[in-house]
Design a protein around this motif. Structure first.
Motif, PDB file in Angstrom:
ATOM      1  N   GLY A 206       0.788  -1.225   0.000  1.00  0.00           N
ATOM      2  CA  GLY A 206       0.000   0.000   0.000  1.00  0.00           C
ATOM      3  C   GLY A 206       0.824   1.279   0.000  1.00  0.00           C
ATOM      4  N   LYS A 207       2.145   1.180   0.125  1.00  0.00           N
ATOM      5  CA  LYS A 207       2.988   2.389   0.191  1.00  0.00           C
ATOM      6  C   LYS A 207       3.674   2.729  -1.132  1.00  0.00           C
ATOM      7  N   ALA A 208       3.454   1.948  -2.172  1.00  0.00           N
ATOM      8  CA  ALA A 208       4.145   2.179  -3.444  1.00  0.00           C
ATOM      9  C   ALA A 208       3.839   3.553  -4.028  1.00  0.00           C
ATOM     10  N   MET A 209       2.583   3.993  -3.945  1.00  0.00           N
ATOM     11  CA  MET A 209       2.226   5.296  -4.512  1.00  0.00           C
ATOM     12  C   MET A 209       2.880   6.433  -3.720  1.00  0.00           C
ATOM     13  N   GLN A 210       3.008   6.257  -2.409  1.00  0.00           N
ATOM     14  CA  GLN A 210       3.682   7.259  -1.586  1.00  0.00           C
ATOM     15  C   GLN A 210       5.149   7.363  -2.010  1.00  0.00           C
ATOM     16  N   VAL A 211       5.802   6.211  -2.215  1.00  0.00           N
ATOM     17  CA  VAL A 211       7.193   6.195  -2.674  1.00  0.00           C
ATOM     18  C   VAL A 211       7.288   6.872  -4.040  1.00  0.00           C
ATOM     19  N   TYR A 212       6.363   6.537  -4.937  1.00  0.00           N
ATOM     20  CA  TYR A 212       6.312   7.098  -6.291  1.00  0.00           C
ATOM     21  C   TYR A 212       6.252   8.630  -6.231  1.00  0.00           C
ATOM     22  N   GLN A 213       5.404   9.149  -5.340  1.00  0.00           N
ATOM     23  CA  GLN A 213       5.249  10.603  -5.220  1.00  0.00           C
ATOM     24  C   GLN A 213       6.469  11.264  -4.580  1.00  0.00           C
ATOM     25  N   TYR A 214       6.971  10.698  -3.491  1.00  0.00           N
ATOM     26  CA  TYR A 214       8.139  11.276  -2.806  1.00  0.00           C
ATOM     27  C   TYR A 214       9.356  11.342  -3.728  1.00  0.00           C
ATOM     28  N   LEU A 215       9.524  10.315  -4.574  1.00  0.00           N
ATOM     29  CA  LEU A 215      10.695  10.267  -5.457  1.00  0.00           C
ATOM     30  C   LEU A 215      10.449  10.979  -6.791  1.00  0.00           C
ATOM     31  N   ASN A 216       9.243  11.540  -6.968  1.00  0.00           N
ATOM     32  CA  ASN A 216       8.890  12.235  -8.217  1.00  0.00           C
ATOM     33  C   ASN A 216       9.101  11.364  -9.451  1.00  0.00           C
ATOM     34  N   LEU A 217       8.708  10.103  -9.358  1.00  0.00           N
ATOM     35  CA  LEU A 217       8.909   9.179 -10.472  1.00  0.00           C
ATOM     36  C   LEU A 217       8.028   9.521 -11.666  1.00  0.00           C
ATOM     37  N   ASP A 218       6.998  10.343 -11.462  1.00  0.00           N
ATOM     38  CA  ASP A 218       6.144  10.753 -12.580  1.00  0.00           C
ATOM     39  C   ASP A 218       6.891  11.676 -13.548  1.00  0.00           C
ATOM     40  N   HIS A 219       8.028  12.225 -13.132  1.00  0.00           N
ATOM     41  CA  HIS A 219       8.806  13.113 -13.999  1.00  0.00           C
ATOM     42  C   HIS A 219       9.812  12.348 -14.868  1.00  0.00           C
ATOM     43  N   LEU A 220       9.912  11.050 -14.671  1.00  0.00           N
ATOM     44  CA  LEU A 220      10.890  10.261 -15.434  1.00  0.00           C
ATOM     45  C   LEU A 220      10.402  10.015 -16.856  1.00  0.00           C
ATOM     46  N   ASP A 221      11.359   9.871 -17.760  1.00  0.00           N
ATOM     47  CA  ASP A 221      11.036   9.596 -19.158  1.00  0.00           C
ATOM     48  C   ASP A 221      11.367   8.140 -19.486  1.00  0.00           C
ATOM     49  N   CYS A 222      11.067   7.243 -18.550  1.00  0.00           N
ATOM     50  CA  CYS A 222      11.320   5.824 -18.759  1.00  0.00           C
ATOM     51  C   CYS A 222      10.155   5.036 -18.171  1.00  0.00           C
ATOM     52  N   SER A 223      10.140   3.727 -18.403  1.00  0.00           N
ATOM     53  CA  SER A 223       9.064   2.885 -17.877  1.00  0.00           C
ATOM     54  C   SER A 223       9.203   2.728 -16.371  1.00  0.00           C
ATOM     55  N   VAL A 224       8.087   2.889 -15.665  1.00  0.00           N
ATOM     56  CA  VAL A 224       8.037   2.661 -14.223  1.00  0.00           C
ATOM     57  C   VAL A 224       6.848   1.742 -13.975  1.00  0.00           C
ATOM     58  N   ALA A 225       7.110   0.570 -13.392  1.00  0.00           N
ATOM     59  CA  ALA A 225       6.035  -0.374 -13.088  1.00  0.00           C
ATOM     60  C   ALA A 225       5.815  -0.407 -11.582  1.00  0.00           C
ATOM     61  N   ILE A 226       4.558  -0.256 -11.186  1.00  0.00           N
ATOM     62  CA  ILE A 226       4.188  -0.364  -9.778  1.00  0.00           C
ATOM     63  C   ILE A 226       3.378  -1.642  -9.633  1.00  0.00           C
ATOM     64  N   ILE A 227       3.862  -2.544  -8.810  1.00  0.00           N
ATOM     65  CA  ILE A 227       3.169  -3.811  -8.594  1.00  0.00           C
ATOM     66  C   ILE A 227       2.738  -3.832  -7.136  1.00  0.00           C
ATOM     67  N   LYS A 228       1.444  -3.895  -6.916  1.00  0.00           N
ATOM     68  CA  LYS A 228       0.909  -3.796  -5.557  1.00  0.00           C
ATOM     69  C   LYS A 228       0.402  -5.144  -5.068  1.00  0.00           C
ATOM     70  N   ASN A 229       0.504  -5.325  -3.753  1.00  0.00           N
ATOM     71  CA  ASN A 229      -0.038  -6.502  -3.074  1.00  0.00           C
ATOM     72  C   ASN A 229       0.490  -7.830  -3.626  1.00  0.00           C
ATOM     73  N   VAL A 230       1.796  -7.888  -3.846  1.00  0.00           N
ATOM     74  CA  VAL A 230       2.460  -9.112  -4.289  1.00  0.00           C
ATOM     75  C   VAL A 230       2.602 -10.034  -3.080  1.00  0.00           C
ATOM     76  N   LYS A 231       2.365 -11.332  -3.273  1.00  0.00           N
ATOM     77  CA  LYS A 231       2.549 -12.282  -2.173  1.00  0.00           C
ATOM     78  C   LYS A 231       4.019 -12.314  -1.781  1.00  0.00           C
ATOM     79  N   SER A 232       4.248 -12.331  -0.482  1.00  0.00           N
ATOM     80  CA  SER A 232       5.611 -12.357   0.038  1.00  0.00           C
ATOM     81  C   SER A 232       5.671 -13.303   1.225  1.00  0.00           C
TER      82      SER A 232
END
Length: 143
Positions: free
Chosen positions: A19-45
């Motif tokens: 549930g924290k992936a979007m928070q990480v995405y925002q804090y690191l400003n990954l939306d400004h990158l010009d490359c592929s960024v994959a967010i995978i949520k709720n993966v079994k661990s």
């Protein structure tokens, strides 16, 4: 089953608390990158029950202090030629600069707009940070 391709060169942020992936995405400003960024949520661990993963298909400078502040259990995997060449373990940073803003309206940072927002680690056990100017406690919220 969901299949996300492995990356040839880039960074994988693993063991993100579910549930924290979007928070990480925002804090690191990954939306400004010009490359592929994959967010995978709720993966079994096996270790965590569920976790989030972020794959960045490029090598970029990542602020490890920001990541350590959000979740010190995140593992940063550096990938080259499809192989993990380095694993970085995080911990709570001693100091964070301009990661969170001081919420105290009487703090000098509210008056002096260009002043850095600096917080020091006050209690490693609870993960509490305090403003170096006014001692206000930082809260883990959106950037």
């Amino acid at each position: 089953m969901l299949k996300v391709d492995s990356i040839e060169k880039g960074i994988v942020l693993d063991h993100i608390q579910a549930g924290k992936a979007m928070q990480v995405y925002q804090y690191l400003n990954l939306d400004h990158l010009d490359c592929s960024v994959a967010i995978i949520k709720n993966v079994k661990s096996n270790k965590m029950g569920k976790k989030d993963i972020i794959k960045i298909n490029d090598t970029i400078d990542i602020n490890l202090d920001v990541l350590g502040y959000i979740d010190p259990n995140i593992t940063v995997n550096i990938i080259e030629d499809g192989m993990t060449i380095e694993k970085k373990r995080l911990e709570l940073p001693e100091k964070i600069v301009n990661v969170v803003k001081c919420k105290n309206p009487r703090c000098i940072t509210s008056i002096e707009q260009e002043l850095d927002h600096v917080f020091k680690l006050a209690d490693r056990e609870s993960g509490a940070y305090r403003c170096i100017y006014c001692d206000q406690k930082a809260t883990h919220s959106q950037p």
